[in-house]
Design a protein around this motif. Structure first.
Motif, short mmCIF file in Angstrom:
data_model
loop_
_atom_site.label_atom_id
_atom_site.label_comp_id
_atom_site.label_asym_id
_atom_site.label_seq_id
_atom_site.Cartn_x
_atom_site.Cartn_y
_atom_site.Cartn_z
N THR A 22 21.18 -11.04 65.58
CA THR A 22 22.00 -12.14 65.08
C THR A 22 23.28 -11.58 64.45
N TYR A 23 24.26 -12.46 64.28
CA TYR A 23 25.51 -12.00 63.68
C TYR A 23 25.25 -11.46 62.28
N GLU A 24 24.39 -12.12 61.52
CA GLU A 24 24.11 -11.68 60.16
C GLU A 24 23.48 -10.29 60.15
N GLN A 25 22.56 -10.05 61.08
CA GLN A 25 21.94 -8.71 61.16
C GLN A 25 22.98 -7.64 61.53
N GLN A 26 23.83 -7.97 62.50
CA GLN A 26 24.85 -7.01 62.91
C GLN A 26 25.83 -6.73 61.76
N ARG A 27 26.18 -7.76 61.02
CA ARG A 27 27.10 -7.58 59.89
C ARG A 27 26.48 -6.68 58.83
N GLU A 28 25.19 -6.83 58.58
CA GLU A 28 24.51 -6.00 57.58
C GLU A 28 24.56 -4.53 57.99
N HIS A 29 24.30 -4.25 59.27
CA HIS A 29 24.33 -2.86 59.74
C HIS A 29 25.77 -2.32 59.76
N ALA A 30 26.72 -3.17 60.10
CA ALA A 30 28.13 -2.74 60.08
C ALA A 30 28.56 -2.38 58.67
N ASP A 31 28.05 -3.09 57.68
CA ASP A 31 28.39 -2.77 56.29
C ASP A 31 27.87 -1.38 55.89
N VAL A 32 26.71 -1.00 56.41
CA VAL A 32 26.17 0.34 56.14
C VAL A 32 27.09 1.39 56.76
N MET A 33 27.51 1.16 58.01
CA MET A 33 28.43 2.08 58.67
C MET A 33 29.75 2.17 57.90
N ALA A 34 30.22 1.02 57.41
CA ALA A 34 31.50 0.98 56.72
C ALA A 34 31.49 1.80 55.43
N ALA A 35 30.35 1.85 54.77
CA ALA A 35 30.26 2.65 53.55
C ALA A 35 30.51 4.12 53.84
N SER A 36 30.04 4.61 54.99
CA SER A 36 30.28 6.01 55.35
C SER A 36 31.75 6.23 55.70
N ILE A 37 32.39 5.26 56.33
CA ILE A 37 33.81 5.36 56.64
C ILE A 37 34.63 5.39 55.35
N ARG A 38 34.26 4.57 54.39
CA ARG A 38 34.96 4.58 53.09
C ARG A 38 34.89 5.96 52.45
N GLU A 39 33.74 6.61 52.55
CA GLU A 39 33.59 7.93 51.96
C GLU A 39 34.52 8.94 52.63
N LEU A 40 34.66 8.85 53.95
CA LEU A 40 35.60 9.72 54.66
C LEU A 40 37.03 9.46 54.21
N LEU A 41 37.38 8.20 54.07
CA LEU A 41 38.73 7.85 53.64
C LEU A 41 38.99 8.33 52.22
N ASP A 42 38.00 8.21 51.36
CA ASP A 42 38.15 8.69 49.97
C ASP A 42 38.34 10.21 49.94
N ASP A 43 37.80 10.91 50.94
CA ASP A 43 37.97 12.36 51.02
C ASP A 43 39.31 12.76 51.62
N GLY A 44 40.09 11.76 52.05
CA GLY A 44 41.42 12.06 52.55
C GLY A 44 41.56 12.09 54.06
N TRP A 45 40.49 11.77 54.79
CA TRP A 45 40.57 11.78 56.25
C TRP A 45 41.32 10.56 56.76
N ARG A 46 42.07 10.74 57.83
CA ARG A 46 42.59 9.62 58.62
C ARG A 46 41.57 9.37 59.72
N VAL A 47 41.16 8.12 59.90
CA VAL A 47 39.96 7.84 60.69
C VAL A 47 40.26 6.93 61.87
N VAL A 48 39.72 7.33 63.02
CA VAL A 48 39.64 6.48 64.20
C VAL A 48 38.16 6.25 64.48
N ILE A 49 37.76 5.00 64.66
CA ILE A 49 36.37 4.65 64.91
C ILE A 49 36.20 4.24 66.37
N VAL A 50 35.29 4.91 67.06
CA VAL A 50 34.88 4.53 68.40
C VAL A 50 33.44 4.03 68.30
#
Length: 323
Positions: A22-50
């Motif tokens: 469901t959309y809600e389930q997918q959004r929950e998992h995307a939020d988990v992924m997004a937390a790891s992307i935030r950590e990379l950005l906080d470390d100074g990385w420029r990020v491309v997501i595939v």
């Protein structure tokens, strides 16, 4: 070391096995992924997501099949475009929310160039869509020209080519967005396959491996790191045996020897190790294979850190010199 990191997320990470998707389930998992992307950005990385799109494009293919008497079916490359928009929006919103709006995020519709002379077109191998009975499969093969194969006793499925990615139609736009400070979501599902037919690009019914697409994109962007997110913390050798062990930091030559020795199955870790090898042989500095939560700590790690994921480098002595 910071710079450009291309991060490849699996479509199964957004719809894990056993969930309805469901959309809600997918959004929950995307939020988990997004937390790891935030950590990379906080470390100074420029990020491309595939990102992958296997479960999503499979679900959409089933919807198309069941509604074909009411609305026209679309070709597979059009379904790739639809799921790129769906998942690009989902991931962009999640990353924007995780970062508190501090980083602009944009999803870009991405067309990936393939060669119609690629041997993959003579040997379709990538299963997509629903299962069919033997008689249904025979009918589809006759009326639509599909190639269908029996799949593990569960029925017949359509298989399509999986050619190698050669280039990216939107590469200049992607570079501009990245240079302007955007987090870019690109090449979803490995990209929308296109090839030259005459003087113009035209869509091709095929599936491009998203890890190979991420590796080629990272190479063409001259990225510093390729991050292949998977469901395990590190790559294992002798998996499932008494001598099983975790790989920490290795160089690309060792990774290639283990791959040639059959340590990494094609349906599992093989494509990720091969993608890492292509990136590093093309001039990349570091490839990481690990979970989302360990992505940033693994990029920070030095030496053979047992708390980090697998780090594959071009050469150990060169990494020591740049540390």
């Amino acid at each position: 070391m910071t710079g450009i990191a291309v991060v490849a997320l699996g479509g199964n990470a957004i719809i894990p096995a056993g969930e309805a998707g469901t959309y809600e389930q997918q959004r929950e998992h995307a939020d988990v992924m997004a937390a790891s992307i935030r950590e990379l950005l906080d470390d100074g990385w420029r990020v491309v997501i595939v990102h992958g799109n296997g479960p999503q494009v499979g679900n959409l293919a089933i919807q198309q099949e069941r509604a074909r008497d009411a609305v026209p079916e679309m070709p597979l490359f059009a379904l790739d475009a639809m799921t790129q928009g769906q998942l690009g929006s989902l991931i962009a919103i999640s990353v924007y929310r995780a970062c508190g709006g501090r980083h602009p995020v944009v999803g870009i519709l991405s067309h990936v160039i393939v060669d119609l002379a690629d041997p993959a077109f003579e040997h379709p191998s990538k299963p997509i869509g629903p299962f069919y009975s033997r008689s249904e499969a025979a009918g589809l093969a006759a009326t639509r020209g599909w190639v269908l194969v029996e799949d593990s006793g569960r029925g017949y499925r359509r298989v399509v080519p999986s050619p190698q990615p050669l280039g990216f139609v939107e590469i200049r736009a992607l570079r501009c967005l990245l240079d302007a400070g955007h987090v870019v979501v690109a090449d979803g599902g490995g990209g929308i396959p296109v090839a030259r037919r005459g003087a113009v690009w035209d869509g091709v019914d095929a599936v491009i491996d998203k890890d190979y697409a991420a590796a080629e994109l990272a190479r063409q962007l001259e990225a510093d790191a390729l991050v292949l997110v998977t469901g395990v913390e590190a790559v294992m050798v002798d998996f499932g045996t008494p001598t099983q062990r975790r790989l920490g930091r290795i160089d690309v030559a060792v990774a290639e020897r283990l791959l040639s020795a059959g340590q990494f199955p094609e349906g599992s870790m093989g494509p990720k190790v091969r993608a890492a090898s292509r990136f590093l042989r093309g001039g990349g500095r570091l490839a990481v294979i690990t979970t989302a939560s360990l992505a940033a700590p693994t990029l920070r790690a030095r030496g053979d850190d047992p708390t980090a994921g697998t780090r594959i480098v071009a050469a150990l002595d060169r990494e020591e010199a740049s540390a």
